[in-house]
Each structure stands twice: as structure tokens, then as C-alpha cells.
Design a protein around this motif. Structure first.
Motif, PDB file in Angstrom:
ATOM      1  N   ARG A  99      -3.411 -24.917  29.383  1.00  0.00           N
ATOM      2  CA  ARG A  99      -2.341 -24.167  28.733  1.00  0.00           C
ATOM      3  C   ARG A  99      -2.884 -23.279  27.614  1.00  0.00           C
ATOM      4  O   ARG A  99      -3.875 -23.619  26.968  1.00  0.00           O
ATOM      5  CB  ARG A  99      -1.317 -25.128  28.124  1.00  0.00           C
ATOM      6  CG  ARG A  99      -0.608 -25.979  29.162  1.00  0.00           C
ATOM      7  CD  ARG A  99       0.261 -27.026  28.519  1.00  0.00           C
ATOM      8  NE  ARG A  99      -0.589 -28.061  27.909  1.00  0.00           N
ATOM      9  CZ  ARG A  99      -0.135 -29.082  27.190  1.00  0.00           C
ATOM     10  NH1 ARG A  99       1.169 -29.207  26.947  1.00  0.00           N
ATOM     11  NH2 ARG A  99      -0.964 -29.978  26.688  1.00  0.00           N
ATOM     12  N   ILE A 100      -2.189 -22.152  27.430  1.00  0.00           N
ATOM     13  CA  ILE A 100      -2.417 -21.303  26.266  1.00  0.00           C
ATOM     14  C   ILE A 100      -1.063 -21.004  25.637  1.00  0.00           C
ATOM     15  O   ILE A 100      -0.035 -20.986  26.325  1.00  0.00           O
ATOM     16  CB  ILE A 100      -3.143 -19.983  26.602  1.00  0.00           C
ATOM     17  CG1 ILE A 100      -2.326 -19.134  27.573  1.00  0.00           C
ATOM     18  CG2 ILE A 100      -4.549 -20.246  27.124  1.00  0.00           C
ATOM     19  CD1 ILE A 100      -2.808 -17.699  27.688  1.00  0.00           C
ATOM     20  N   ALA A 101      -1.063 -20.800  24.338  1.00  0.00           N
ATOM     21  CA  ALA A 101       0.144 -20.398  23.619  1.00  0.00           C
ATOM     22  C   ALA A 101      -0.261 -19.482  22.475  1.00  0.00           C
ATOM     23  O   ALA A 101      -1.212 -19.772  21.751  1.00  0.00           O
ATOM     24  CB  ALA A 101       0.885 -21.616  23.080  1.00  0.00           C
ATOM     25  N   TYR A 102       0.456 -18.383  22.351  1.00  0.00           N
ATOM     26  CA  TYR A 102       0.251 -17.462  21.240  1.00  0.00           C
ATOM     27  C   TYR A 102       1.313 -17.753  20.194  1.00  0.00           C
ATOM     28  O   TYR A 102       2.485 -17.947  20.525  1.00  0.00           O
ATOM     29  CB  TYR A 102       0.421 -16.017  21.690  1.00  0.00           C
ATOM     30  CG  TYR A 102      -0.722 -15.463  22.492  1.00  0.00           C
ATOM     31  CD1 TYR A 102      -1.495 -14.430  21.990  1.00  0.00           C
ATOM     32  CD2 TYR A 102      -1.018 -15.942  23.768  1.00  0.00           C
ATOM     33  CE1 TYR A 102      -2.530 -13.893  22.729  1.00  0.00           C
ATOM     34  CE2 TYR A 102      -2.049 -15.415  24.511  1.00  0.00           C
ATOM     35  CZ  TYR A 102      -2.806 -14.387  23.983  1.00  0.00           C
ATOM     36  OH  TYR A 102      -3.833 -13.868  24.712  1.00  0.00           O
ATOM     37  N   PHE A 103       0.887 -17.727  18.927  1.00  0.00           N
ATOM     38  CA  PHE A 103       1.791 -17.956  17.810  1.00  0.00           C
ATOM     39  C   PHE A 103       1.785 -16.736  16.901  1.00  0.00           C
ATOM     40  O   PHE A 103       0.711 -16.244  16.525  1.00  0.00           O
ATOM     41  CB  PHE A 103       1.366 -19.201  17.018  1.00  0.00           C
ATOM     42  CG  PHE A 103       1.563 -20.467  17.785  1.00  0.00           C
ATOM     43  CD1 PHE A 103       2.737 -21.192  17.663  1.00  0.00           C
ATOM     44  CD2 PHE A 103       0.583 -20.927  18.647  1.00  0.00           C
ATOM     45  CE1 PHE A 103       2.935 -22.355  18.388  1.00  0.00           C
ATOM     46  CE2 PHE A 103       0.765 -22.094  19.387  1.00  0.00           C
ATOM     47  CZ  PHE A 103       1.946 -22.804  19.248  1.00  0.00           C
ATOM     48  N   ASP A 104       2.979 -16.268  16.569  1.00  0.00           N
ATOM     49  CA  ASP A 104       3.144 -15.183  15.613  1.00  0.00           C
ATOM     50  C   ASP A 104       2.985 -15.776  14.222  1.00  0.00           C
ATOM     51  O   ASP A 104       3.752 -16.658  13.834  1.00  0.00           O
ATOM     52  CB  ASP A 104       4.528 -14.558  15.783  1.00  0.00           C
ATOM     53  CG  ASP A 104       4.741 -13.342  14.900  1.00  0.00           C
ATOM     54  OD1 ASP A 104       3.987 -13.151  13.922  1.00  0.00           O
ATOM     55  OD2 ASP A 104       5.684 -12.588  15.188  1.00  0.00           O
TER      56      ASP A 104
END
Length: 178
Positions: free
Chosen positions: A132-137
Motif C-alpha cells: 500500500r501507498i498513501a499520500y498525506f497533505d
């Protein structure tokens, strides 16, 4: 501190990524000007499980990865106008720095910690090896976004192979298609 096989610390910055208008031109420039190569180029492709701000997106991307020392450099070109984390950054600030990639073995705990810090998850997907990957602002507290990368043995082998090819690069064949 645990170090990954290619030298970067687990739970530390493993990657710095930039958006570009023309990925092959930038690969050539980074290779000539900075000696960074070989580049592992994937795309154009549409991520199958991508969610942007909670909604499916049909973003069309090309990604290129290479190492400068122990640090992975990633170039990202978006080929369509589909809403995405890349498009929003380019529209807001132009091409250039996009995110820091953080490799972690404890994806859920690290994701919760970012959410609890007020960072909004804005993009999720899976890598070609299924992690999994997740981008966070980061809401202006950092110069870009954070990409959290789930690190398991398959993902580490993939990055280690790219690192080993960079360490052995003889100056020829700067682009390798993935």
C-alpha cells in the motif's frame, strides 16, 4: 535504527519525488547533469486501485525511479487532466518538488499517526508488488506531501535491485522499461 538493504532508514525518507512535464526529457537531463541513472520507467499506466480524495481516479501516469547514492529520486508525469495529487500540485505551484517518500513496515500505525497530526490522506493505491501507498497533505507544514510506502520483503527487493543497478551503472542505457 533499522536500515533497509539499500542504506536508507526504515521510517525515514527513502525517496524524493518531482512532477515533470516531459519525463523522458527530464530523465535525460538528470542523467547528464547529475549522473543519476539508470532510470526504471513505468508507463503510461492507470493505477487500478487509485483513490483521490476518497473517489476513484483514472489518472494516467508515467513514473521513473533511480538512485542518487542511497536516496531514490522519482519523476512523475501525468498525461491527462484527471483530478489527482499531481495535477493539484502542478496547478498550485507548477512542476517541481512533490513529496517525500517514507518507507515503513507498520503502515497502519504510521497512517494513523499522520491523520492524528492533522495530515489529510489524499491519495491511496497499491504498488506493483501489492504493498500500500498513501499520500498525506501536510497542510503547508512541509514543502510538499508525504507518501507513506508500505515496506515488505518484496518491495525492499524491488528497491534494492534498482539501487544495485545504480551503483553498477556504466553510463550506458539510462532508461530501463518496467
Amino acid at each position: 535504527m533499522t536500515r533497509l538493504n539499500y542504506g536508507q532508514p526504515l521510517d525515514g525518507i527513502t525517496q524524493v519525488a518531482f512532477t515533470v512535464a516531459d519525463i523522458e526529457a527530464e530523465i535525460d537531463r538528470y542523467s547528464r547533469e547529475f549522473g543519476i541513472a539508470p532510470w526504471f520507467l513505468r508507463g503510461p499506466f492507470t493505477p487500478e486501485n487509485a483513490l483521490y480524495r476518497g473517489q476513484p481516479t483514472r489518472v494516467l501516469l508515467s513514473l521513473a525511479m533511480a538512485f542518487s547514492g542511497h536516496l531514490m529520486i522519482e519523476l512523475v508525469q501525468q498525461h491527462n487532466d484527471e483530478p489527482s495529487v499531481y495535477r493539484e500540485t502542478v496547478e498550485r505551484t507548477g512542476y517541481g518538488f512533490h513529496h517525500f517518500g517514507i518507507a515503513t513496515a507498520d503502515f497502519d500505525t504510521r497512517s494513523d499517526a499522520y491523520r492524528n497530526s492533522g495530515f489529510e490522506p489524499v491519495f491511496t493505491d497499491r504498488t506493483p508488488v501489492g504493498t500500500r501507498i498513501a499520500y498525506f497533505d501536510c497542510k503547508g507544514t512541509m514543502p510538499g506531501m508525504i507518501e507513506l510506502i508500505e515496506m515488505n520483503s518484496s518491495q525492499e527487493r524491488r528497491y534494492s535491485r534498482i539501487y544495485a543497478e545504480a551503483a553498477a551503472w556504466d553510463g550506458t542505457d539510462p532508461i530501463r522499461r518496467m
